[in-house]
Design an enzyme around this catalytic site. Structure first.
Site: not given
Ligand code: EPZ
Length: 417
Positions: A22-23, A92, A116, A121-123, A304, A396
């Site tokens: 999926k990812n 998201r 969520c 999960r900020p961006i 995950d 999902r």
């Molecule tokens: C991806 O989410 C995956 N989703 C998640 O899988 C996975 O758990 C996660 O990576 C970690 O491996 C997809 O790929 C679609 P991150 P993502 O940005 O990209 C912080 C599932 O079940 N952060 O790597 O959203 C964030 O809050 C899902 O399939 C910021 O602070 O995760 C987290 O603490 C759940 N600012 C950390 O970084 C930002 O701008 C890692 O998040 C971005 C992230």
């Protein structure tokens, strides 16, 4: 609404085929926005999240066709640059369209995803990188409004190795002018898979999979035909099931080289693991030792897989400490597991799990995608029946998971509530 009913006590044996990741599929399908012409994607899993991203891409003007596990997308007719709240709220990862839309259409209006179940999960890192590439980025009424005549390559340093942040900016940089370096980039296999697709489209992305990725911008990209890599989390979930039920499962169509963290931990638990080119055999006859685990960015133990591993530790011999370092609220499954008799104490970002001889079946509720898989695992070894409600979370990210478990000998069925 469906529910899943599991009768515990069966030892799972046999073979199971893993689907596309999926990812990996989500960013790769979005990369179609970067080119005109028809892209063909094989081994695309049939999941709600994939349906959502196809719906969004078609909403933006792309021609999208689904043919079983093959999806074809032609973004030649791309005409809209807005990803609305009701779509982004549900999935998201829709924020991944931000970079490609600015790169291709010079503008984007994408709803902020909001938090969520597992965390805020900020961006902010996505947005900071985009503005470093020269885009004007504003927040208005819950939307990100970004625009740029042409993005300009630069050095971007991620405070945290963000997976979708790395993917978003890799796609934006592919069409930028000049060279972009992403430092402290995420190293997940899904990042490498996206880079491979972009390079097949004519991009120049080097060293994906390392923490420093270099992207030399090009003026246009062409469509590609690719196959999605196997889902390492689905594979890991079945590996845990083999150990949990003292079973013997051979996992086919997987990529063991993506699963070092999982394989290493399960060997310490006592699993007998044989690794093939694209298969893994897991025999769980040696029982379950308590082992501590800390979730980390790839190649560490994946967040995950944390909920699934917690189920294993809840019936292990002894006490283990599970630390969740990626998300601030990813222990929601603890309450449900405790209702099944697990002995778990949460303290900050750690859960202390004391193994118990047996869990007991109960009605439980799925809360997030991976937690819902952990409830099925718990049901497989609980005494009596477990009813899992709100299985839309499961749909999902797992394709026909109850059918796959049933083929391995589990007493499991899906019923309409
Ligand atoms: C991806 O989410 C995956 N989703 C998640 O899988 C996975 O758990 C996660 O990576 C970690 O491996 C997809 O790929 C679609 P991150 P993502 O940005 O990209 C912080 C599932 O079940 N952060 O790597 O959203 C964030 O809050 C899902 O399939 C910021 O602070 O995760 C987290 O603490 C759940 N600012 C950390 O970084 C930002 O701008 C890692 O998040 C971005 C992230």
């Amino acid at each position: 609404m469906d529910k899943i009913i599991v009768e515990g006590g069966k030892s799972l044996k046999g073979k199971v085929k893993i689907g596309g990741a999926k990812n990996a599929a989500l960013p790769i399908l979005v990369s179609s926005l970067l080119a005109e012409g028809q892209n063909t994607y094989h081994n695309v899993p049939q999941l709600r999240d994939i349906e959502s991203i196809r719906h969004l891409l078609s909403d933006l003007g792309a021609k999208v066709e689904k043919d079983g596990h093959t999806t074809r997308i032609d973004a030649g007719g791309l005409c809209k640059s807005e990803a609305p709240y009701d779509l982004v709220r549900k999935m998201r990862a829709s924020v991944l369209v931000l970079g490609p839309l600015v790169a291709r259409l010079k503008r984007a209006r994408v709803s902020l995803p909001g938090g969520c179940a597992i965390g805020a999960r900020p961006i902010n890192l996505h947005l900071k990188g985009l503005s470093q590439l020269g885009a004007s980025v504003k927040l208005n009424h819950g939307y990100v409004e970004a625009s740029a005549d042409r993005l300009k390559g630069c050095d971007i340093y991620f405070d945290i190795p963000t997976v979708t942040g790395t993917e978003n900016l890799m796609m934006a940089a592919a069409l930028a002018e000049g060279v972009t370096t992403l430092r402290n980039a995420a190293r997940e296999p899904e990042i490498v898979a996206l880079a491979d697709v972009l390079n097949k489209m004519g991009a120049d992305v080097q060293d994906a999979g390392s923490s420093v990725i270099t992207i030399r911008g090009v003026s246009y990209l062409k469509p590609a035909e690719v196959s999605i890599i196997p889902d390492r989390i689905e594979a890991g979930t079945f590996m845990v099931a083999a150990v949990l039920t003292r079973g013997d499962i051979t996992i086919l169509n997987c990529e063991p080289s993506h699963m070092g963290g999982i394989i290493n931990k399960l060997k310490l638990v006592g699993a007998d693991i044989t690794v093939g080119d694209n298969s893994i055999r897991v025999i769980g006859e040696n029982g379950i030792e308590s082992v501590d685990v800390k979730t980390l960015p790839y190649p560490g133990f994946p967040t995950d897989m944390q909920a699934q591993f917690m189920v294993l530790m809840s019936v292990a011999k002894g006490l283990s400490i599970i630390s969740e370092t990626i998300f601030e609220n990813r222990f929601i499954h603890v309450g449900e597991l405790k209702r099944m008799g697990a002995d778990i104490t949460v303290s900050g970002n750690s859960a202390i799990v004391k193994g118990v001889p047996m869990l007991s079946g109960a009605p439980v509720m799925a809360t997030d995608l991976r937690a819902s898989a952990s409830l099925i695992l718990a049901g497989l070894v609980a005494r009596g029946a477990t009813e899992i409600h709100r299985v839309y979370h499961l749909d999902r990210g797992y394709e026909s998971i109850e059918k796959k478990f049933a083929r391995l000998g589990a007493a499991i069925k899906r019923v309409r509530e």
